[in-house]
Design a protein around this motif. Sequence first.
Motif, PDB file in Angstrom:
ATOM      1  N   GLY A  67       0.817  -1.211   0.000  1.00  0.00           N
ATOM      2  CA  GLY A  67       0.000   0.000   0.000  1.00  0.00           C
ATOM      3  C   GLY A  67       0.847   1.257   0.000  1.00  0.00           C
ATOM      4  N   ALA A  68       1.895   1.269   0.820  1.00  0.00           N
ATOM      5  CA  ALA A  68       2.782   2.436   0.888  1.00  0.00           C
ATOM      6  C   ALA A  68       3.509   2.644  -0.431  1.00  0.00           C
ATOM      7  CB  ALA A  68       3.780   2.264   2.031  1.00  0.00           C
ATOM      8  N   ARG A  69       3.939   1.557  -1.060  1.00  0.00           N
ATOM      9  CA  ARG A  69       4.673   1.668  -2.328  1.00  0.00           C
ATOM     10  C   ARG A  69       3.766   2.184  -3.442  1.00  0.00           C
ATOM     11  NH1 ARG A  69       9.519   0.084  -3.121  1.00  0.00           N
ATOM     12  NH2 ARG A  69       9.540  -1.376  -1.361  1.00  0.00           N
ATOM     13  N   ALA A  70       2.511   1.716  -3.455  1.00  0.00           N
ATOM     14  CA  ALA A  70       1.567   2.184  -4.479  1.00  0.00           C
ATOM     15  C   ALA A  70       1.347   3.690  -4.359  1.00  0.00           C
ATOM     16  CB  ALA A  70       0.245   1.439  -4.347  1.00  0.00           C
ATOM     17  N   ALA A  71       1.187   4.179  -3.137  1.00  0.00           N
ATOM     18  CA  ALA A  71       0.978   5.613  -2.933  1.00  0.00           C
ATOM     19  C   ALA A  71       2.241   6.404  -3.258  1.00  0.00           C
ATOM     20  CB  ALA A  71       0.539   5.875  -1.492  1.00  0.00           C
ATOM     21  N   ALA A  72       3.405   5.886  -2.860  1.00  0.00           N
ATOM     22  CA  ALA A  72       4.671   6.582  -3.139  1.00  0.00           C
ATOM     23  C   ALA A  72       4.894   6.732  -4.635  1.00  0.00           C
ATOM     24  CB  ALA A  72       5.831   5.836  -2.488  1.00  0.00           C
ATOM     25  N   GLN A  73       4.561   5.714  -5.398  1.00  0.00           N
ATOM     26  CA  GLN A  73       4.730   5.781  -6.853  1.00  0.00           C
ATOM     27  C   GLN A  73       3.834   6.851  -7.462  1.00  0.00           C
ATOM     28  OE1 GLN A  73       3.986   1.738  -8.103  1.00  0.00           O
ATOM     29  NE2 GLN A  73       6.072   1.066  -7.681  1.00  0.00           N
ATOM     30  N   GLN A  74       2.656   7.028  -6.910  1.00  0.00           N
ATOM     31  CA  GLN A  74       1.752   8.068  -7.418  1.00  0.00           C
ATOM     32  C   GLN A  74       2.348   9.460  -7.248  1.00  0.00           C
ATOM     33  OE1 GLN A  74      -2.161   7.792  -5.736  1.00  0.00           O
ATOM     34  NE2 GLN A  74      -2.505   5.703  -6.450  1.00  0.00           N
ATOM     35  N   TYR A  75       3.075   9.656  -6.146  1.00  0.00           N
ATOM     36  CA  TYR A  75       3.667  10.973  -5.882  1.00  0.00           C
ATOM     37  C   TYR A  75       5.080  11.115  -6.438  1.00  0.00           C
ATOM     38  CZ  TYR A  75      -0.213  11.515  -2.585  1.00  0.00           C
ATOM     39  OH  TYR A  75      -1.466  11.602  -2.013  1.00  0.00           O
ATOM     40  N   GLY A  76       5.624  10.048  -7.008  1.00  0.00           N
ATOM     41  CA  GLY A  76       6.982  10.108  -7.531  1.00  0.00           C
ATOM     42  C   GLY A  76       8.040  10.064  -6.455  1.00  0.00           C
ATOM     43  N   TRP A  77       7.756   9.410  -5.330  1.00  0.00           N
ATOM     44  CA  TRP A  77       8.688   9.307  -4.215  1.00  0.00           C
ATOM     45  C   TRP A  77       9.310   7.922  -4.166  1.00  0.00           C
ATOM     46  CZ3 TRP A  77       4.489  11.438  -0.392  1.00  0.00           C
ATOM     47  CH2 TRP A  77       4.259  12.796  -0.670  1.00  0.00           C
ATOM     48  N   GLU A  78      10.400   7.812  -3.423  1.00  0.00           N
ATOM     49  CA  GLU A  78      11.080   6.531  -3.253  1.00  0.00           C
ATOM     50  C   GLU A  78      10.688   5.927  -1.907  1.00  0.00           C
ATOM     51  OE1 GLU A  78      15.226   7.235  -3.570  1.00  0.00           O
ATOM     52  OE2 GLU A  78      15.190   7.563  -5.754  1.00  0.00           O
ATOM     53  N   LEU A  79      10.347   4.638  -1.912  1.00  0.00           N
ATOM     54  CA  LEU A  79      10.041   3.932  -0.666  1.00  0.00           C
ATOM     55  C   LEU A  79      11.084   2.849  -0.441  1.00  0.00           C
ATOM     56  CD1 LEU A  79       7.788   3.544   1.641  1.00  0.00           C
ATOM     57  CD2 LEU A  79       7.234   1.484   0.337  1.00  0.00           C
ATOM     58  N   GLU A  80      11.705   2.883   0.717  1.00  0.00           N
ATOM     59  CA  GLU A  80      12.655   1.841   1.126  1.00  0.00           C
ATOM     60  C   GLU A  80      11.995   1.003   2.221  1.00  0.00           C
ATOM     61  OE1 GLU A  80      16.927   1.402   3.497  1.00  0.00           O
ATOM     62  OE2 GLU A  80      16.317   3.346   2.684  1.00  0.00           O
ATOM     63  N   TYR A  81      11.881  -0.293   1.967  1.00  0.00           N
ATOM     64  CA  TYR A  81      11.254  -1.202   2.933  1.00  0.00           C
ATOM     65  C   TYR A  81      12.329  -2.023   3.625  1.00  0.00           C
ATOM     66  CZ  TYR A  81       8.469  -5.090   4.779  1.00  0.00           C
ATOM     67  OH  TYR A  81       7.897  -6.039   5.608  1.00  0.00           O
ATOM     68  N   SER A 277     -15.681 -16.558  14.232  1.00  0.00           N
ATOM     69  CA  SER A 277     -15.548 -15.329  13.443  1.00  0.00           C
ATOM     70  C   SER A 277     -14.187 -14.712  13.688  1.00  0.00           C
ATOM     71  CB  SER A 277     -16.657 -14.326  13.796  1.00  0.00           C
ATOM     72  OG  SER A 277     -16.607 -13.988  15.170  1.00  0.00           O
ATOM     73  N   SER A 278     -13.845 -13.704  12.867  1.00  0.00           N
ATOM     74  CA  SER A 278     -12.552 -13.034  12.984  1.00  0.00           C
ATOM     75  C   SER A 278     -12.711 -11.552  12.661  1.00  0.00           C
ATOM     76  CB  SER A 278     -11.536 -13.672  12.027  1.00  0.00           C
ATOM     77  OG  SER A 278     -10.243 -13.136  12.227  1.00  0.00           O
ATOM     78  N   ILE A 279     -12.014 -10.729  13.413  1.00  0.00           N
ATOM     79  CA  ILE A 279     -11.995  -9.288  13.139  1.00  0.00           C
ATOM     80  C   ILE A 279     -10.820  -9.007  12.205  1.00  0.00           C
ATOM     81  CG2 ILE A 279     -11.580  -7.018  14.149  1.00  0.00           C
ATOM     82  CD1 ILE A 279     -13.204  -7.882  16.529  1.00  0.00           C
ATOM     83  N   VAL A 280     -11.104  -8.340  11.096  1.00  0.00           N
ATOM     84  CA  VAL A 280     -10.123  -8.192  10.022  1.00  0.00           C
ATOM     85  C   VAL A 280      -9.676  -6.729   9.884  1.00  0.00           C
ATOM     86  CG1 VAL A 280      -9.713  -8.541   7.554  1.00  0.00           C
ATOM     87  CG2 VAL A 280     -11.176 -10.143   8.816  1.00  0.00           C
ATOM     88  N   GLN A 281      -8.361  -6.551   9.846  1.00  0.00           N
ATOM     89  CA  GLN A 281      -7.774  -5.226   9.629  1.00  0.00           C
ATOM     90  C   GLN A 281      -7.500  -5.003   8.145  1.00  0.00           C
ATOM     91  OE1 GLN A 281      -4.922  -4.138  13.088  1.00  0.00           O
ATOM     92  NE2 GLN A 281      -4.527  -6.283  12.647  1.00  0.00           N
ATOM     93  N   GLN A 282      -7.011  -3.791   7.809  1.00  0.00           N
ATOM     94  CA  GLN A 282      -6.698  -3.448   6.425  1.00  0.00           C
ATOM     95  C   GLN A 282      -5.263  -2.917   6.325  1.00  0.00           C
ATOM     96  OE1 GLN A 282      -9.950  -1.520   4.073  1.00  0.00           O
ATOM     97  NE2 GLN A 282     -10.871  -1.160   6.079  1.00  0.00           N
ATOM     98  N   PRO A 283      -4.268  -3.803   6.358  1.00  0.00           N
ATOM     99  CA  PRO A 283      -2.876  -3.329   6.340  1.00  0.00           C
ATOM    100  C   PRO A 283      -2.495  -2.588   5.066  1.00  0.00           C
ATOM    101  CG  PRO A 283      -3.001  -5.717   6.112  1.00  0.00           C
ATOM    102  CD  PRO A 283      -4.363  -5.260   6.489  1.00  0.00           C
ATOM    103  N   TYR A 284      -3.033  -3.008   3.906  1.00  0.00           N
ATOM    104  CA  TYR A 284      -2.716  -2.301   2.653  1.00  0.00           C
ATOM    105  C   TYR A 284      -3.131  -0.837   2.761  1.00  0.00           C
ATOM    106  CZ  TYR A 284      -2.631  -1.185  -2.356  1.00  0.00           C
ATOM    107  OH  TYR A 284      -2.372  -0.613  -3.576  1.00  0.00           O
ATOM    108  N   LYS A 285      -4.322  -0.612   3.285  1.00  0.00           N
ATOM    109  CA  LYS A 285      -4.825   0.753   3.415  1.00  0.00           C
ATOM    110  C   LYS A 285      -4.024   1.541   4.447  1.00  0.00           C
ATOM    111  CE  LYS A 285      -9.127   3.388   4.053  1.00  0.00           C
ATOM    112  NZ  LYS A 285      -8.748   4.306   2.945  1.00  0.00           N
ATOM    113  N   MET A 286      -3.505   0.851   5.468  1.00  0.00           N
ATOM    114  CA  MET A 286      -2.650   1.538   6.446  1.00  0.00           C
ATOM    115  C   MET A 286      -1.437   2.142   5.749  1.00  0.00           C
ATOM    116  SD  MET A 286      -2.543  -1.036   9.727  1.00  0.00           S
ATOM    117  CE  MET A 286      -4.046  -1.743  10.417  1.00  0.00           C
ATOM    118  N   GLY A 287      -0.763   1.334   4.916  1.00  0.00           N
ATOM    119  CA  GLY A 287       0.414   1.835   4.214  1.00  0.00           C
ATOM    120  C   GLY A 287       0.077   2.925   3.218  1.00  0.00           C
ATOM    121  N   TYR A 288      -1.014   2.720   2.481  1.00  0.00           N
ATOM    122  CA  TYR A 288      -1.416   3.689   1.465  1.00  0.00           C
ATOM    123  C   TYR A 288      -1.768   5.034   2.114  1.00  0.00           C
ATOM    124  CZ  TYR A 288      -3.663   5.479  -2.765  1.00  0.00           C
ATOM    125  OH  TYR A 288      -3.995   6.239  -3.857  1.00  0.00           O
ATOM    126  N   ASP A 289      -2.569   4.991   3.172  1.00  0.00           N
ATOM    127  CA  ASP A 289      -3.001   6.228   3.827  1.00  0.00           C
ATOM    128  C   ASP A 289      -1.851   6.916   4.551  1.00  0.00           C
ATOM    129  OD1 ASP A 289      -5.475   5.597   2.871  1.00  0.00           O
ATOM    130  OD2 ASP A 289      -6.499   5.629   4.801  1.00  0.00           O
TER     131      ASP A 289
END
Length: 328
Positions: A67-81, A277-289
């Motif tokens: 998620g973070a990498r997708a957003a960084a690419q939109q802004y033209g930034w570099e992401l190091e993981y 049942s299970s409570i589900v988070q959204q890690p992709y959206k965490m990185g993107y946001d």
Amino acid sequence: MSNRRWSIGLLILSLVFICLLLQFLFSTTRIRELAQPPSVALEPAPRHIVLISQELDNPFWRSVEQGARAAAQQYGWELEYTGSFRINLAEQTKLLEKAIAAKADAILVQGVGNPEYKQWIDKAIAKGIAVLTVDTDEPDSTRLSYIGTDNEEAGQRMGELVVQKTGSAGSIGVLVGSSAESQRLRLEGFQEVIHGYPNLTITEVRTSNISRLQAEQQAADMLAKYPQMQIMVGFSALDGIGIMKAAERANRNDLQIYSFDDLPETIDGIRQGKIVSSIVQQPYKMGYDAVGLLNHYWSGQASEKQHFIPTTVLDPASLGGTAGGASQ
């Protein structure tokens, strides 16, 4: 008469000399211009963002990275993981120090509730580096924002699921992944709901250290120690799977298991009726946001101190439109 001719001749010679001098200066300047490479307008270097994960190849953090990498690419930034191969606070601290020394423009980190780690976050902020916490907050630090689950609310939601299913009576065993702030808040929210029902009892709380094997062992020990236990809850993604394996070994088909997140094994357990049942988070959206909030910050907009990502509930009724994902 001869003096006048002499003066005119001298003037003419002077003018010729001046013309030759100007022509020489012009030629020299032109040669210098031709000898120099053409000037190139320098573009500013792209922003450099460092994302430090709790565990390098953990599916949850890989999803945050995507998620973070997708957003960084939109802004033209570099992401190091980056991150430690296994959960290791000392290694996480060294990686934070390294990112600060490298003069990163921003650092995305998990809060760990450690005074030394907090000090390094504060040092980064003091040096003008934007620091955001992801998944787990470091609320006493000077971090700009927290992006992730409202963990206390998620714990309350888990409590409500248990109450709805059990009819507000039963003995409960609980596993938490670690002593992290996120796990503590989930447990507190859960306890807040359960304590409102006198016939529901939390018998024991144990830690799995974010390990499926340890979750299975701890659950097996609890089931042997408390044979009357009817309900077990896990607050990290691997806990529910470990509890399910322990219940299978103990032939406890009657045990009600509540999990966190949507690993494939958790989904299979719900389909097979082994997990309620299970409570589900959204890690992709965490990185993107998180990267989106950096854009707001660098654009001069006010930073949200807490940016909560909503959770969903995965159960047999919702499985028709739900796919497996990465979890923590």
